[in-house]
Scaffold this motif. Sequence first.
Motif, PDB file in Angstrom:
ATOM      1  N   UNK A  38      57.577  37.631  69.809  1.00  0.00           N
ATOM      2  CA  UNK A  38      56.670  38.135  68.750  1.00  0.00           C
ATOM      3  C   UNK A  38      56.101  37.247  67.798  1.00  0.00           C
ATOM      4  N   UNK A  39      56.600  35.873  67.687  1.00  0.00           N
ATOM      5  CA  UNK A  39      56.086  34.977  66.872  1.00  0.00           C
ATOM      6  C   UNK A  39      54.661  34.089  67.233  1.00  0.00           C
ATOM      7  N   UNK A  40      54.257  34.878  68.036  1.00  0.00           N
ATOM      8  CA  UNK A  40      53.303  33.997  68.948  1.00  0.00           C
ATOM      9  C   UNK A  40      52.065  33.308  68.265  1.00  0.00           C
ATOM     10  N   UNK A  41      51.959  33.788  66.894  1.00  0.00           N
ATOM     11  CA  UNK A  41      50.864  33.130  66.040  1.00  0.00           C
ATOM     12  C   UNK A  41      51.571  32.258  64.942  1.00  0.00           C
ATOM     13  N   UNK A  42      52.927  31.991  65.351  1.00  0.00           N
ATOM     14  CA  UNK A  42      53.448  30.764  64.465  1.00  0.00           C
ATOM     15  C   UNK A  42      53.864  31.273  63.190  1.00  0.00           C
ATOM     16  N   UNK A  64      46.016  39.768  71.327  1.00  0.00           N
ATOM     17  CA  UNK A  64      44.662  40.165  71.700  1.00  0.00           C
ATOM     18  C   UNK A  64      44.827  41.679  71.949  1.00  0.00           C
ATOM     19  N   UNK A  65      45.642  42.199  72.014  1.00  0.00           N
ATOM     20  CA  UNK A  65      46.039  43.784  72.537  1.00  0.00           C
ATOM     21  C   UNK A  65      45.973  44.463  71.438  1.00  0.00           C
ATOM     22  N   UNK A 210      36.262  28.684  76.369  1.00  0.00           N
ATOM     23  CA  UNK A 210      37.018  28.505  74.904  1.00  0.00           C
ATOM     24  C   UNK A 210      36.011  29.430  74.215  1.00  0.00           C
ATOM     25  N   UNK A 211      35.284  30.537  74.669  1.00  0.00           N
ATOM     26  CA  UNK A 211      34.507  31.462  74.073  1.00  0.00           C
ATOM     27  C   UNK A 211      35.356  32.538  73.158  1.00  0.00           C
ATOM     28  N   UNK A 212      34.602  32.965  72.184  1.00  0.00           N
ATOM     29  CA  UNK A 212      35.370  34.090  71.597  1.00  0.00           C
ATOM     30  C   UNK A 212      35.521  35.426  72.255  1.00  0.00           C
ATOM     31  N   UNK A 213      36.459  35.929  71.880  1.00  0.00           N
ATOM     32  CA  UNK A 213      37.106  37.327  72.645  1.00  0.00           C
ATOM     33  C   UNK A 213      36.177  38.398  71.859  1.00  0.00           C
ATOM     34  N   UNK A 214      35.115  39.015  72.609  1.00  0.00           N
ATOM     35  CA  UNK A 214      34.502  40.102  72.253  1.00  0.00           C
ATOM     36  C   UNK A 214      32.854  39.778  71.475  1.00  0.00           C
ATOM     37  N   UNK A 223      38.536  41.717  63.071  1.00  0.00           N
ATOM     38  CA  UNK A 223      38.770  40.530  62.377  1.00  0.00           C
ATOM     39  C   UNK A 223      40.328  40.170  62.809  1.00  0.00           C
ATOM     40  N   UNK A 224      41.354  40.993  62.895  1.00  0.00           N
ATOM     41  CA  UNK A 224      42.692  40.795  63.039  1.00  0.00           C
ATOM     42  C   UNK A 224      42.580  40.110  64.568  1.00  0.00           C
ATOM     43  N   UNK A 225      42.105  40.501  65.455  1.00  0.00           N
ATOM     44  CA  UNK A 225      41.825  39.866  66.763  1.00  0.00           C
ATOM     45  C   UNK A 225      41.538  38.731  66.862  1.00  0.00           C
ATOM     46  N   UNK A 226      40.229  38.327  65.928  1.00  0.00           N
ATOM     47  CA  UNK A 226      39.760  36.976  65.950  1.00  0.00           C
ATOM     48  C   UNK A 226      40.559  35.981  65.415  1.00  0.00           C
ATOM     49  N   UNK A 227      41.231  36.552  64.256  1.00  0.00           N
ATOM     50  CA  UNK A 227      42.297  35.606  63.626  1.00  0.00           C
ATOM     51  C   UNK A 227      43.648  35.255  64.692  1.00  0.00           C
ATOM     52  N   UNK A 228      43.786  36.431  65.486  1.00  0.00           N
ATOM     53  CA  UNK A 228      44.915  36.050  66.479  1.00  0.00           C
ATOM     54  C   UNK A 228      44.534  35.121  67.620  1.00  0.00           C
TER      55      UNK A 228
END
Length: 531
Positions: A38-42, A64-65, A210-214, A223-228
């Motif tokens: 669960x701490x995948x974002x550090x 990204x889910x 290494x492109x953006x998701x979406x 925005x949450x997904x981009x930060x993730x």
Amino acid sequence: MNTLVLDRRKLLVGAGGLALFAGLGPVAWAAPKFTRYPFSLGIASGDPWPDGFVIWTRLAPEPLAEHGGMPMAAVAVRWQVSEDDRFTRIVQSGEAVARPELGHSVHVEVGGLKPRRPYWYRFLVDGAEASPVGVARTAPAANSPVDRLRLAVAGCQALPHGWYEAWRHLSDEPDLDAVFHYGDYIYETGNHPAPKNLLIRDASGNLVDRTHFGDEIYSVDDYRRRYAQYKSDPHLQAAHAAAAFVMSFDDHEVDNNWASKFDQDGTPPEAFLLRRYAAMQAWYEHMPVRRAQLPGPGGITMYRRLDFGSLLRMHVLDTRSYRDDQPCEKPGETACRTTNGPETTIMGAAQEAWLDDGFRNSAHWNLIAQQVFVMPLYQIGSDGTRQLRPGPDAWSGYPAARARLARSIAEHKLTNVIIATGDAHINAVGTVPMRDNEPDGPAAATEFLATSITSGGDGSADELPRHKALKAASPNIALLNNQRGYQTYDITAKEWRTDVKVIDRVQSPGGKLSTLARFAVTPDKAALHRV
């Protein structure tokens, strides 16, 4: 050991017993069975005070889910702060709430610690391995003598433009008291084909996606997904784990070149403000900042002040939220400002007054930590005369505000003002003249503009022709450089030393770090000395 246990029913978060969103009614609690970490974002820490700092994490087993893979319910997260990295001397601990309303992020304002020493911290949640361990230093006690501070400055980290090697190197920098991140933590743009000069390769030379998701982002979930996506990078996580960050934001956390309630496309303000609010909520959710930075109906108050004993006062500015719209660059443009009167502002009246009041101090140094070029650049016109170079997305687009800043510094008789800047994707070192029409006259402040982590790709170690021309026309400029990297500040009462550190490449891994230049400033005069 001083342990703080929090009452879940009252939604108490962090140290100090302050309720977050008190009165929203019963909480739906969950004890998820984690099949992924669960701490995948550090983890991260920020805003050091003499008695503590903020510690942060966000639960996201599937970054990204939808909802980061979390159930739509509150989850209890335990935290610990220790005097050693093995957690044998835990001095503060407690339980916080990871709420779905805030993307299951956790902000704990730790207090009751000793000044000017390192502490280690971590998070725990039932059913999963503990979080990574981070370290942060508390600030020196108020007004106490301080022999030395060490800061770093970095930002502009477009994920599609390269590898985060600079963050890897920064995470190895010794004895950092804090890192100032000047902004552009994420980029809001969609997944567009990369130009040929910005192709990213792995160690074997193969092209890497290494492109953006979406697509371009607008909603809080976007925005949450981009930060993730950005915070999943291991080198960025290592940098956050190595030192406390002082976080700011610039334009790309919302939309390129936004100003107050205006975007660059002429979107109706009432529509753009909805996007800005979503972006600011996501910024708060992913940054190690205090509750004072939580967005509210009136927006977000990002500007704040940090003191490091008697050595340094740090004024963190917001040059986006209150500025007048940017000036038009071409005839016929409409989504821009057509006038440039004496009241034009980049900070807003309230923030200007706050900064002026903050200059009333006896610190050896005043650091203005902000986002965009303050010092003017000049060019030689067709008639052979020196002219002020236009800078719509910089203080040159707001010359009256720059003049008021210089006047405030002069009225307080300050000779010890340093400005930390970013945004321009170059290294730039120079001084801010007291008057725009006297670039070689007395200076109000010294400015160090740090280049990007990745934005702009590899860049070039060779001096660009346009930089050579700008330097020739700008006697207040000592350095312009088009490489990636970061800067470090080594600060004593007698001298401020800035090291300009550059990476030889970012479009392929393994970039090597070197020191391009060193500059020194003494507190008695705003002037540069190359070391």
